[in-house]
Motif scaffolding. Sequence first.
Motif, PDB file in Angstrom:
ATOM      1  N   CYS A  42      -7.408  -0.330  10.838  1.00 49.66           N
ATOM      2  CA  CYS A  42      -8.320  -0.579   9.717  1.00 49.66           C
ATOM      3  C   CYS A  42      -9.141   0.692   9.513  1.00 49.66           C
ATOM      4  N   ASN A  43      -8.710   1.525   8.577  1.00 50.10           N
ATOM      5  CA  ASN A  43      -9.277   2.866   8.418  1.00 50.10           C
ATOM      6  C   ASN A  43     -10.596   2.887   7.660  1.00 50.10           C
ATOM      7  N   THR A  44     -10.839   1.873   6.849  1.00 51.26           N
ATOM      8  CA  THR A  44     -12.065   1.813   6.044  1.00 51.26           C
ATOM      9  C   THR A  44     -12.662   0.418   6.130  1.00 51.26           C
ATOM     10  N   GLU A  45     -13.882   0.306   5.685  1.00 51.73           N
ATOM     11  CA  GLU A  45     -14.534  -1.009   5.651  1.00 51.73           C
ATOM     12  C   GLU A  45     -13.797  -1.938   4.686  1.00 51.73           C
ATOM     13  N   LYS A  46     -13.312  -1.366   3.593  1.00 55.80           N
ATOM     14  CA  LYS A  46     -12.552  -2.173   2.626  1.00 55.80           C
ATOM     15  C   LYS A  46     -11.271  -2.716   3.268  1.00 55.80           C
ATOM     16  N   GLY A  47     -10.606  -1.859   4.038  1.00 55.44           N
ATOM     17  CA  GLY A  47      -9.403  -2.289   4.734  1.00 55.44           C
ATOM     18  C   GLY A  47      -9.695  -3.365   5.755  1.00 55.44           C
ATOM     19  N   MET A  48     -10.808  -3.229   6.447  1.00 55.67           N
ATOM     20  CA  MET A  48     -11.219  -4.228   7.431  1.00 55.67           C
ATOM     21  C   MET A  48     -11.486  -5.565   6.752  1.00 55.67           C
ATOM     22  N   ASP A  49     -12.123  -5.528   5.599  1.00 56.67           N
ATOM     23  CA  ASP A  49     -12.423  -6.763   4.860  1.00 56.67           C
ATOM     24  C   ASP A  49     -11.136  -7.461   4.421  1.00 56.67           C
ATOM     25  N   LEU A  50     -10.173  -6.670   3.926  1.00 57.22           N
ATOM     26  CA  LEU A  50      -8.913  -7.265   3.491  1.00 57.22           C
ATOM     27  C   LEU A  50      -8.160  -7.866   4.671  1.00 57.22           C
ATOM     28  N   PHE A  51      -8.131  -7.172   5.790  1.00 53.58           N
ATOM     29  CA  PHE A  51      -7.442  -7.686   6.976  1.00 53.58           C
ATOM     30  C   PHE A  51      -8.106  -8.976   7.462  1.00 53.58           C
ATOM     31  N   SER A  52      -9.422  -9.050   7.362  1.00 49.56           N
ATOM     32  CA  SER A  52     -10.147 -10.249   7.787  1.00 49.56           C
ATOM     33  C   SER A  52      -9.754 -11.463   6.952  1.00 49.56           C
ATOM     34  N   GLU A  53      -9.406 -11.227   5.679  1.00 50.02           N
ATOM     35  CA  GLU A  53      -9.038 -12.320   4.791  1.00 50.02           C
ATOM     36  C   GLU A  53      -7.764 -13.036   5.237  1.00 50.02           C
TER      37      GLU A  53
ATOM     38  N   GLU B 261      -6.323  11.194  11.788  1.00 51.62           N
ATOM     39  CA  GLU B 261      -7.518  10.907  11.001  1.00 51.62           C
ATOM     40  C   GLU B 261      -7.423  11.429   9.578  1.00 51.62           C
ATOM     41  N   ASN B 262      -6.348  12.116   9.248  1.00 52.20           N
ATOM     42  CA  ASN B 262      -6.216  12.737   7.930  1.00 52.20           C
ATOM     43  C   ASN B 262      -5.594  11.811   6.886  1.00 52.20           C
ATOM     44  N   ARG B 263      -5.718  10.532   7.071  1.00 51.99           N
ATOM     45  CA  ARG B 263      -5.124   9.569   6.140  1.00 51.99           C
ATOM     46  C   ARG B 263      -6.052   9.283   4.965  1.00 51.99           C
ATOM     47  N   ALA B 264      -5.436   8.816   3.884  1.00 51.80           N
ATOM     48  CA  ALA B 264      -6.208   8.440   2.704  1.00 51.80           C
ATOM     49  C   ALA B 264      -6.216   6.929   2.493  1.00 51.80           C
ATOM     50  N   SER B 265      -5.602   6.193   3.406  1.00 53.05           N
ATOM     51  CA  SER B 265      -5.391   4.755   3.208  1.00 53.05           C
ATOM     52  C   SER B 265      -6.511   3.906   3.788  1.00 53.05           C
ATOM     53  N   ASP B 266      -6.579   2.679   3.294  1.00 56.63           N
ATOM     54  CA  ASP B 266      -7.510   1.696   3.849  1.00 56.63           C
ATOM     55  C   ASP B 266      -6.948   1.068   5.119  1.00 56.63           C
ATOM     56  N   LEU B 267      -5.637   0.895   5.161  1.00 55.96           N
ATOM     57  CA  LEU B 267      -4.965   0.280   6.300  1.00 55.96           C
ATOM     58  C   LEU B 267      -3.701   1.062   6.649  1.00 55.96           C
ATOM     59  N   THR B 268      -3.372   1.097   7.917  1.00 56.27           N
ATOM     60  CA  THR B 268      -2.120   1.674   8.379  1.00 56.27           C
ATOM     61  C   THR B 268      -1.390   0.641   9.225  1.00 56.27           C
ATOM     62  N   LEU B 269      -0.111   0.422   8.917  1.00 55.56           N
ATOM     63  CA  LEU B 269       0.710  -0.528   9.666  1.00 55.56           C
ATOM     64  C   LEU B 269       1.870   0.187  10.339  1.00 55.56           C
ATOM     65  N   GLY B 270       2.298  -0.359  11.453  1.00 57.30           N
ATOM     66  CA  GLY B 270       3.465   0.184  12.148  1.00 57.30           C
ATOM     67  C   GLY B 270       3.910  -0.753  13.243  1.00 57.30           C
ATOM     68  N   ASP B 271       5.011  -0.417  13.878  1.00 52.14           N
ATOM     69  CA  ASP B 271       5.471  -1.167  15.038  1.00 52.14           C
ATOM     70  C   ASP B 271       4.566  -0.847  16.227  1.00 52.14           C
ATOM     71  N   PHE B 272       4.195  -1.849  16.973  1.00 51.58           N
ATOM     72  CA  PHE B 272       3.386  -1.609  18.164  1.00 51.58           C
ATOM     73  C   PHE B 272       4.328  -1.380  19.347  1.00 51.58           C
ATOM     74  N   TRP B 273       4.993  -0.226  19.334  1.00 53.31           N
ATOM     75  CA  TRP B 273       5.813   0.134  20.479  1.00 53.31           C
ATOM     76  C   TRP B 273       4.891   0.344  21.685  1.00 53.31           C
ATOM     77  N   GLY B 274       5.299  -0.193  22.804  1.00 50.04           N
ATOM     78  CA  GLY B 274       4.473  -0.115  24.007  1.00 50.04           C
ATOM     79  C   GLY B 274       3.560  -1.296  24.189  1.00 50.04           C
ATOM     80  N   VAL B 275       3.668  -2.295  23.319  1.00 47.08           N
ATOM     81  CA  VAL B 275       2.799  -3.468  23.423  1.00 47.08           C
ATOM     82  C   VAL B 275       3.014  -4.191  24.753  1.00 47.08           C
ATOM     83  N   GLU B 276       4.239  -4.119  25.281  1.00 40.39           N
ATOM     84  CA  GLU B 276       4.534  -4.808  26.543  1.00 40.39           C
ATOM     85  C   GLU B 276       3.739  -4.231  27.710  1.00 40.39           C
TER      86      GLU B 276
END
Length: 401
Positions: free
Chosen positions: A297-308, A265-280
Amino acid sequence: MIDILDKTDCTGCGACAGACGKSCIDLLPDDDGFLYPVIDQTRCVSCHLCEKACPVINHPGKVNAEKTFSAYANDSSIRRTSSSGGVFYLLAEHILRNHGVVFGAAFNPNLIVEHTCITEIRDLPKLQMSKYVQSRSHDVYLSVKQYLAKERPVLFTGTPCQIAGLKGYLKKDYDHLYTQDIICHGVPSPLLWESHKQYIKNSMGITLTNVEFRNKTKGWRNYDINYIDRQKSHLISHDDDDYMKIYFSKICLRPSCYRCAFKGENRASDLTLGDFWGVEKVMPEMDDNKGTSIVFCNTEKGMDLFSEISDKLTCKEVSYEEAVASNPMALKSVSESFRKDRFYRILKKRSYQKTVHRFLKQQARMKKSVALKNDYIIVKNEKGALYAVLWKIVHRHKYLA
C-alpha cells in the motif's frame, strides 16, 4: 521534442504521444518489435509537451509503502482463476460496483496484448492472469482522462512504467483515480510473442483462441502454460515451455527493463501487487500452494482502497523487508545479458525454434562454466562465459560512471 539517444531511457509508455497537441508522435516498433516514439518533424511546433509528459525525464517521485500485506481472496473460485491471490479481482470488482471503470492488459481477438477498459464485472476475466508481453497502453490514456472528467472512479493497472506514463500524461492527480502496478520482471517484445504463437500453431497443429500463462491446476508454484484451441486445453509446464524459459533467461526484455527507473520506492502507484514468493518461510499459515499475493500500500489512497475489500480477504500484515526478501524484482532490475542484442538479430534471420533452442543450450553450457564464490567470478572453461564476465565488468563500470 523527444529525442531517444539511448533506448534504455524509453519505456514505451506513450505519454509523449498522448500529450502531443499536434498528434505528430506515433509509437512504432523497432527492429526488435518494441515501440518507440517517431516524430513527424514537419508538424512539430516545439511546444515541449512531450518532454514534460515523459516520466523518465520528469520522474513522478518516491513513495514509502504505508503498509505491506500477505493476502488472498476468501472466494476459492476467484483465487483459482487468478495468477496469485486474487486481490486484483476484488479491487476491480469494488470499483465496478461503485459505478467505476477498470483499465488493464487484455488479449484482443488476435491474441495481441493491449490495454482496454471494462465497465462490467462479467468482463473482469479479460484482465485477470499475467500476460508476459508488453502491452500497448497509451491508446487508452485519453479515455482515462474522459472518465475522470465525468468523476467516475477509475482503476488503472499496469507495469510500473505504464502507471508513471499515465501520471505523466495526466499531469495532475485525481481523488477518484486509483493506480495499481505489479512486481515486474520485465517485458519481452510483441515480435517475440508473435513468433511464439506461430511456432505453437505449426508445432502443435492448433489455432490458438486463448492463452493462460499461469494455469494453477497443478498448483501455484507448479503452474502450467495453457494453450487453448477453442475449448480444448494444451497444458505445458512453465519449466518446459520455450517462451517462459527464454523470458526468464533475461535475453529478450526491453532495454529499459534492465535499468528500470520505477523499482522500490520509485513507484508512481497507489498499490503494488505480486506473488508472495517466500511466504512459506515468513508465514507458512498463509501458504497452501493455491496462490498468495503480496500487497504494498504505497499511498494513503491505496490503503483506503485495500481496506474496502479486506472483509473478502484472508490477510496479515508483514514487514516490507520480509516481503521483498524472496522478491528481488520489487527492488532491482533484472541483470542485463550480453546476448540480448544477438538474440533478436538472429531471431529475424532464423526460425523461432532454432533461435530459442540455440540460446537455451548456450545458456545451459554457460551455467556450468561460471561459478560465483566469495564474490569472485570463476570461469571454468567456456569461451562464451569468459566473454560474459568481461561484458558485465565493462557495463557495470559504464553505468556507475
